[in-house]
Each structure stands twice: as C-alpha cells, then as structure tokens.
Design an enzyme around this catalytic site. Structure first.
Site, PDB file in Angstrom:
ATOM      1  N   SER A   1       5.922   2.126  14.881  1.00 19.72           N
ATOM      2  CA  SER A   1       5.259   2.824  13.499  1.00 19.72           C
ATOM      3  C   SER A   1       6.443   3.107  12.617  1.00 19.72           C
ATOM      4  CB  SER A   1       4.489   3.849  13.591  1.00 19.72           C
ATOM      5  OG  SER A   1       3.266   3.528  14.352  1.00 19.72           O
ATOM      6  N   ASP A   2       7.590   2.458  12.647  1.00 15.19           N
ATOM      7  CA  ASP A   2       8.738   2.501  11.790  1.00 15.19           C
ATOM      8  C   ASP A   2       8.542   2.163  10.479  1.00 15.19           C
ATOM      9  OD1 ASP A   2      11.218   3.942  12.844  1.00 15.19           O
ATOM     10  OD2 ASP A   2      10.477   2.846  14.464  1.00 15.19           O
TER      11      ASP A   2
ATOM     12  N   HIS B   1       6.797 -10.861  -7.994  1.00 18.56           N
ATOM     13  CA  HIS B   1       5.600 -11.446  -8.291  1.00 18.56           C
ATOM     14  C   HIS B   1       4.611 -10.614  -8.763  1.00 18.56           C
ATOM     15  CE1 HIS B   1       2.412 -14.409  -7.039  1.00 18.56           C
ATOM     16  NE2 HIS B   1       1.772 -13.280  -6.730  1.00 18.56           N
TER      17      HIS B   1
ATOM     18  N   CYS C   1       1.651   7.749  -2.625  1.00 19.37           N
ATOM     19  CA  CYS C   1       1.467   7.564  -1.099  1.00 19.37           C
ATOM     20  C   CYS C   1       0.222   8.244  -0.565  1.00 19.37           C
ATOM     21  CB  CYS C   1       2.572   8.276  -0.313  1.00 19.37           C
ATOM     22  SG  CYS C   1       4.016   7.177  -0.490  1.00 19.37           S
TER      23      CYS C   1
ATOM     24  N   ASP D   1       6.744  -1.867  -0.174  1.00 20.51           N
ATOM     25  CA  ASP D   1       6.055  -0.309  -0.370  1.00 20.51           C
ATOM     26  C   ASP D   1       5.560  -0.642  -1.767  1.00 20.51           C
ATOM     27  OD1 ASP D   1       4.889   1.989  -0.326  1.00 20.51           O
ATOM     28  OD2 ASP D   1       6.329   2.712   1.024  1.00 20.51           O
TER      29      ASP D   1
ATOM     30  N   ASP E   1      12.753   3.522   2.699  1.00 19.28           N
ATOM     31  CA  ASP E   1      12.168   2.979   3.777  1.00 19.28           C
ATOM     32  C   ASP E   1      13.664   2.384   4.579  1.00 19.28           C
ATOM     33  OD1 ASP E   1       9.661   3.548   3.824  1.00 19.28           O
ATOM     34  OD2 ASP E   1       8.869   1.799   3.118  1.00 19.28           O
TER      35      ASP E   1
ATOM     36  N   LYS F   1      -2.701   5.650   0.758  1.00 23.18           N
ATOM     37  CA  LYS F   1      -2.316   4.980   1.806  1.00 23.18           C
ATOM     38  C   LYS F   1      -3.567   5.111   2.680  1.00 23.18           C
ATOM     39  CE  LYS F   1       1.563   5.155   4.062  1.00 23.18           C
ATOM     40  NZ  LYS F   1       2.751   5.566   4.740  1.00 23.18           N
TER      41      LYS F   1
END
Length: 359
Positions: free
Chosen positions: A52-53, A143, A20, A71, A94, A23
């Site tokens: 911004s959830d 994918h 993370c 994510d 999430d 990001k």
C-alpha cells in the site's frame, strides 16, 4: 443541485467531496483490490501493490530506479489557482515519500466545460503548473475530459537509487516517528464548504497544503530512515497502520506531541468534521486504542487522527540516532524540524499491529 445554478466562483459547490477526503474508504478499497487477480511481477518491480505504498518503483539499472505515481481529486478550495497548486503539490508528494526526486509530470484534467468559464479552468492549470515549476518538475502534457465535477491532478515520474527507496514496510521496533505537517486540514476544508472558515483559517490551510514535501529526497539518503509515507486521505492513524502492519509493530503516539492546527480544534468543537473521518474510523477503528485517554478526550482525538489530510506531511520512522539528521532535513526544506509524535514497538506474538494514542 442543477449544475446550471452553481456558482462558478465556488468550486467546492461542484463536488460531493473535496481533496483527499474524497478517497475511497480503506476497507472498501481493500475489498475492491481483492477482486483483482494476482499477476506475476517482474524482478525489476521493487515496489508494487503489496505494501500500500505511495508510488510504484521499477529498477532500470543497479544505480537507478523509476518512481511512478498518480493522484487527483475534486476541489478542496474555491480559488481555482489554489486548487491547482494544492492538487499538484499533493501528487508530487508521493514521489518524495518514496525518497525520490520528481522529474516529470502530466496533468490529469476533468472539467464541466459548458458550465465553468474557461478563465476559471485556466487558473486551475496555472496553479498546478506553478507548483511543478517550484519543484523543478517539467509539466510536459497531460489528458483532459469533460466531466460533471471538476477534477485535477498529476501523473508523476521521478527517480531514486534502488538501495535508497523508502517504503511503508521497513519500520523497526524502537524507531522514532516524525511528522512533517500539522493535522486538521480536512476539518478546515469541511468548514470552507459550509462557509464557516475565516481568512486566517484559509491562509493556514493554503500554507500547509501548498508546502512541498521536498525533504523526502534528502530523507531518502539517510540509512537510518527505515520507512516513510505521507499522511493523506486515510488520516494519521490509517497511514500509521499501513506502516505498522507489514512490520508487525505497534505505534505509540503521544497525544500531547501531535501538531494540530488550532483553528481546526475550534471548528471541531463546533461539530465540523468530514464524512471521510467517519468512514476511516469504520474501516480501521478496531486497530486503534484510545483507552488510555480520558473519556471526554477520546472523541476529539478520534476525529483528529482520522481526519483526511489533503497534501499532508511526511511521516517518518527512523532510528533514534538518526533523529537529528531527519530534523535537519526537514528544517532545510521547510523551515521547521517536524514534530516527534511517538515511537514504534514490537507487539507480543499473536497480537495484531495497532495504533495506541497515549495521554
């Protein structure tokens, strides 16, 4: 470095950042999103981009809503199995952070196919599948593309009752703040990339980043839980601000109560930190008040509360009389009750929401 010369046994050497921590900085992301024209959202869309959830929520019927999220990131560890497990655990979080239960996942895979051995790539996929299996989630496809840097993650679908959705926006004055995992993972990942993380430090990192935030589904059942998110790339302070801003509140954080991995403190004292920590501070530092701390402690806490947490813990804002039930939910899901780190209070008229760290 030429990709031909990179060690396939060191996945972190293939990426400019990891987990993370890669990001996009909050301020940059805000500017980018501001360029997207507003669109008319249907009434069934209960949670979109406004707060911004962690995930979108779409009502299917009065008693059922769909939770959708995605994510993915570049390697945060060198072990391919652990990389896959950490990335999958992070993506599933999430849905838990919305109070939902994940059901179905699709893998998102980008790998330098001609550079990494297929056995290494296969272990990444195996680790991700194992995390999904542990969560009771069907990994039903995905994918893949050929990329310069290794990338792995999930698109996840879950469900939640529309009246039990937990967002960033529902916090109230007087709420207690509870954090589900300790801070410092970003510092450990930076140390790993520099070859300065010992075996004990790695095991601590792996333990917390592969721990599912499954308590979120039970927390979603509690009316006294007013807001919830998970602490990831924007650090504790960044995600607290996402909770404070829509509700017009101040977060008063007790520095002595913040859980911090001890090995990360030692590494921080040696000057090891992530670049993302500095980008985070540049994005929102003007909304963080460290003035109550001793001058020699401010740099330490600035680094810790901005440290990007890969697969970090749930952050819960709950009514004081719900605290015992929240701690019971954490204990049932992960063997410990979480940490009470502070409270929320109203700000005076005209004052901006902020995070205040106190001694």
């Amino acid at each position: 470095m030429d990709t031909e010369m990179r060690d396939p046994n060191r996945l972190t050497a293939w990426a400019h950042g990891g987990g993370c921590g890669c990001k996009i900085a909050p301020a940059v992301l805000q500017r980018l999103l501001a360029q997207v024209p507003p669109h008319l959202a249907p009434p069934e869309l209960l949670v979109g981009t406004a707060t911004s959830d962690d995930a979108a929520v779409y009502r299917l019927r009065d008693d059922l809503a769909l939770v959708a999220t995605t994510d993915f990131f570049t390697p945060v560890v060198d072990d391919p199995y652990d990389f896959g497990a950490i990335a999958a655990t992070n993506a599933l979080s999430d849905v838990y952070a919305m109070g939902g239960q994940p059901l179905l996942a699709l893998a998102l895979v980008g790998m330098p196919i001609n550079q990494l051995p297929e056995s290494v790539i296969g272990r990444v996929l195996e680790g991700g599948a194992a995390a999904c299996r542990d969560a009771g989630v069907a990994l039903a496809g995905g994918h893949s593309i050929d990329t310069v840097e290794p990338i792995y993650g999930l698109a996840v679908i879950g469900t939640v009752h529309p009246q039990r959705v937990k967002t960033n926006a529902g916090a109230r004055p007087g709420d207690v703040l509870v954090l589900g995992k300790p801070l410092g993972v970003g510092i450990l990942s930076a140390a790993l990339k520099k070859g300065r993380l010992d075996t004990d430090g790695y095991q601590q990192m792996r333990r917390w980043t592969t721990l599912l935030n499954r308590a979120g589904a039970a927390l979603g059942e509690l009316p006294g839980v007013h807001a919830m998110t998970d602490v990831t790339g924007f650090g504790l302070a960044g995600h607290l601000l996402e909770m404070c801003r829509p509700a017009g509140l101040r977060a008063c954080v007790d520095s002595t109560a913040l859980p911090v991995l001890e090995v990360s403190r030692a590494l921080l004292a040696q000057g090891i930190a992530t670049g993302a920590s500095g980008r985070n501070w540049a994005s929102y530092g003007d909304a963080v008040d460290l003035s109550a701390l001793a001058p020699d402690a401010r740099a330490l806490w600035q680094s810790l509360i901005t440290d990007p947490q890969t697969s970090g813990g749930l952050l819960v804002a709950c009514a004081p009389d719900t605290l015992a039930a929240v701690q019971e939910a954490f204990t049932a899901a992960q063997g410990q009750p979480g940490w009470v780190i502070g409270r929320l209070e109203a700000v005076a008229p005209g004052e901006p929401p902020q995070v205040r760290v106190q001694p």
